[in-house]
Enzyme design. Structure first.
Site, PDB file in Angstrom:
ATOM      1  N   TRP A 509     -60.059 -41.641  24.116  1.00  0.00           N
ATOM      2  CA  TRP A 509     -60.348 -42.877  24.885  1.00  0.00           C
ATOM      3  C   TRP A 509     -61.675 -43.519  24.483  1.00  0.00           C
ATOM      4  O   TRP A 509     -62.304 -44.197  25.292  1.00  0.00           O
ATOM      5  CB  TRP A 509     -60.338 -42.589  26.390  1.00  0.00           C
ATOM      6  N   HIS A 510     -62.094 -43.355  23.243  1.00  0.00           N
ATOM      7  CA  HIS A 510     -63.359 -43.934  22.790  1.00  0.00           C
ATOM      8  C   HIS A 510     -63.125 -45.062  21.791  1.00  0.00           C
ATOM      9  O   HIS A 510     -63.887 -45.222  20.834  1.00  0.00           O
ATOM     10  CB  HIS A 510     -64.243 -42.851  22.158  1.00  0.00           C
ATOM     11  N   TYR A 511     -62.088 -45.835  21.983  1.00  0.00           N
ATOM     12  CA  TYR A 511     -61.782 -46.922  21.048  1.00  0.00           C
ATOM     13  C   TYR A 511     -62.830 -48.034  21.173  1.00  0.00           C
ATOM     14  O   TYR A 511     -63.461 -48.212  22.211  1.00  0.00           O
ATOM     15  CB  TYR A 511     -60.372 -47.468  21.286  1.00  0.00           C
TER      16      TYR A 511
END
Length: 575
Positions: A509-511
């Site tokens: 979830w670190h896009y």
């Protein structure tokens, strides 16, 4: 010392004196700010010095800071995190991520690569949904970004007084920590927020009672007389004058009624987009800033032909190995990290019943209920396959869920993709491609990361949490081939680490990317080619800062708020 600088120091002291850490660590979980209201109560037309689109991880501290001197409107498409135990409590991690309803604080999307992901839809943004790890960016990252080191440090401390804590270190996390040191991920740096090579215990936004503190809590710093937050306010378009100056926005409330907010007359008033790595490039395109040919396909009036909007999209790939444990395992999210010199970060999570299921049968942050599904290669992770995995998971014996995951995250990454509009509805997800492992250097980092995990599992320090009759090769095969990321199907089948990386890739979830500095915005985050418009959020990152970006996003909101105030104060002094 200049008068304007003394004023800023005074403002910072006021924040410290009247909002110390203890005043927010005891807050009523059901309370809401007096300046927070549903957009249905908004005026048809309103005027502000600053309009911030998105009350997320960067938007909340930015708004709190700017409100010290100027009127600020925050338009947040989601609702409030307060009074929602599924956001507040560590034990409920995964519940919002497993909720796919239109009112969920997490909006699920599937990249064109096939990896299932989520984007925040709540005041406080991703800090309301994540695993809570808090760590600063490295000095090298700060230098490359061209940030003022002193102000960066002050801004991090401003954030940390409210939301950052030292995590409790229990058996599983301690074993991972000791295993990292045993295999040579050194030095041991103890508990620190700093990003330094070796093994460390990082910070967390969960306090000693397991309660989450979020970017929304930073609104405690706000001047209540100068800030308005509208919830369930979806911005459809930014408005521009004929001279390409942003001067207002159109937004809809929950009843579908249209409202308009405009900037007050003033040469330095601005609209600031802080809608996240998907939302910010999407909104620029919907407002007429993007590749001309693509905009015309959707009948969007072109304000600025800017083909770099939506480019440079990246998502840090995560791969994990499940380790069944013969010993009881505590519930823990990310607390320890091994920062290697080859470009991979090693972390761990453990325990059962924190993934949002109605029964204790769950895998926490690696549950198929929240889309973390490594059983099948990405393109095969269909809704039908997910439903089948969840059904099988519910039928497993409780003993099968005892254990935890050790994961590796790729630094950067180097591989990039792009984002494009699916349609002109801002409530719908855009189409995004991340191109996981397109660059072979990312794949090599993954292979080295998984090899490091193998060594940890075989370490003496980790031996209490490993069955003696389960070699690492079996664990890898279990993770890749089991019906629900657990039980082995083909224990005699060898699996190359390269194939393991490709088949079991998930998101952490670190896009980021889509409105990058030097391409879409300048070093002051002003959108190139138009006036009175900035983008301040993770869409501006060229690569992800450190092991988790949330601390840096909150810092960036405060940092840029202070910079903007300083610029305006300095301009007044020179008149």
């Amino acid at each position: 010392m200049d008068v304007w600088l003394w004023r800023l120091i005074l403002l910072s002291l006021v924040g410290i004196l009247f909002c110390p850490k203890h005043c927010v660590s005891q807050k009523d979980t059901g309370r809401k700010y007096t300046f927070m209201q549903n957009a249905t109560s908004a005026a048809n037309i309103s005027y502000y010095d600053y309009i911030i689109i998105g009350g997320g991880t960067a938007g909340c501290p930015l708004a709190a800071t700017l409100s010290q001197n100027y009127s600020v409107l925050v338009l947040e498409r989601g609702g409030s995190p307060y009074g929602n135990p599924n956001i507040t409590n560590l034990s409920a991690f995964g519940v919002p991520l497993s909720d796919t309803s239109p009112s969920s604080p997490a909006q699920r999307f599937v990249s064109e690569d096939g990896v299932i992901n989520s984007r925040a839809r709540v005041l406080g943004g991703g800090s309301c949904l994540n695993a809570g790890f808090y760590t600063r960016a490295s000095p090298h990252y700060i230098g490359e970004a061209g940030w003022d080191g002193r102000l960066v440090n002050e801004s991090y401390k401003w954030v940390e007084r409210v939301v950052a804590f030292k995590p409790p270190m229990r058996q599983w996390q301690s074993a991972v920590r000791d295993g990292l040191m045993e295999i040579g991920i050194l030095p041991y740096n103890g508990f620190t927020y700093d990003h330094v090579y070796g093994t460390k215990v990082g910070g967390t936004i969960f306090d000693q009672n397991g309660h989450r503190h979020t970017a929304a809590d930073l609104l405690e710093y706000a001047n209540t007389n100068k800030i308005t937050i509208l919830l369930h306010a979806t911005v459809h378009r930014i408005l521009f004058t004929t001279k390409k100056v942003a001067d207002g926005v159109i937004f809809m409330d929950a009843h579908g009624l249209e409202h308009r907010a405009y900037l007050k007359q003033g040469s330095r008033n601005e609209i600031i987009v802080s809608a996240g790595a998907l939302g910010s490039p999407q909104l620029l395109m919907l407002s007429g800033i993007g590749a001309e040919n693509d905009l015309r396909k959707h009948n969007i009036n072109v304000v600025l032909d800017q083909p770099l909007v939506g480019q440079g999209m990246s998502d840090n790939p995560m791969n994990a190995v499940f380790v069944p444990s013969p010993a009881p395992v505590e519930v823990s999210l990310i607390q320890v990290v091994g920062i290697t010199n080859f470009g991979s970060y090693i972390e761990a999570a453990s325990g059962e019943n924190f993934g949002g299921g109605s029964t204790p049968r769950d895998f926490g942050m690696f549950s198929p209920k929240i889309g973390q599904f490594s059983k099948l290669p990405p393109k095969q992770r269909t809704p039908e396959a997910l439903a089948k995995a969840i059904e099988r998971m519910e039928s497993l014996e409780q003993e099968a869920f005892k254990g935890g995951f050790i994961l590796e995250k790729i630094m950067g990454p180097i591989s990039t993709g792009h984002l494009e509009l699916q349609n002109t509805d801002p409530n719908e997800n855009p189409l995004v491609t991340f191109n996981y492992f397109k660059d072979p250097r990312d794949l090599e980092r993954c292979i080295q990361g998984i090899s490091t995990i193998e060594k940890i599992i075989d370490s003496k320090a980790f031996s209490p949490f490993k069955y003696n009759n389960m070699p690492v090769s079996m664990l890898l095969n279990m993770t890749a081939n089991s019906p629900v990321n657990l039980l082995p199907k083909h224990t005699n089948t060898s699996l190359s680490l390269e194939q393991f990386c490709r088949d079991t890739v998930m998101t952490i979830w670190h896009y980021h990317g889509g409105c990058q500095v030097g391409r879409v915005v300048n070093s002051d985050y002003k959108v190139l080619g138009v006036d009175a418009l900035r983008v301040i959020d993770g869409s501006t990152f060229n690569y992800s800062p450190g092991t988790n970006p949330q601390a840096t996003l909150m810092m960036l909101g405060r940092y840029m708020g202070v910079k903007i105030l300083r610029e305006r104060l300095a301009a007044k002094e020179t008149k």
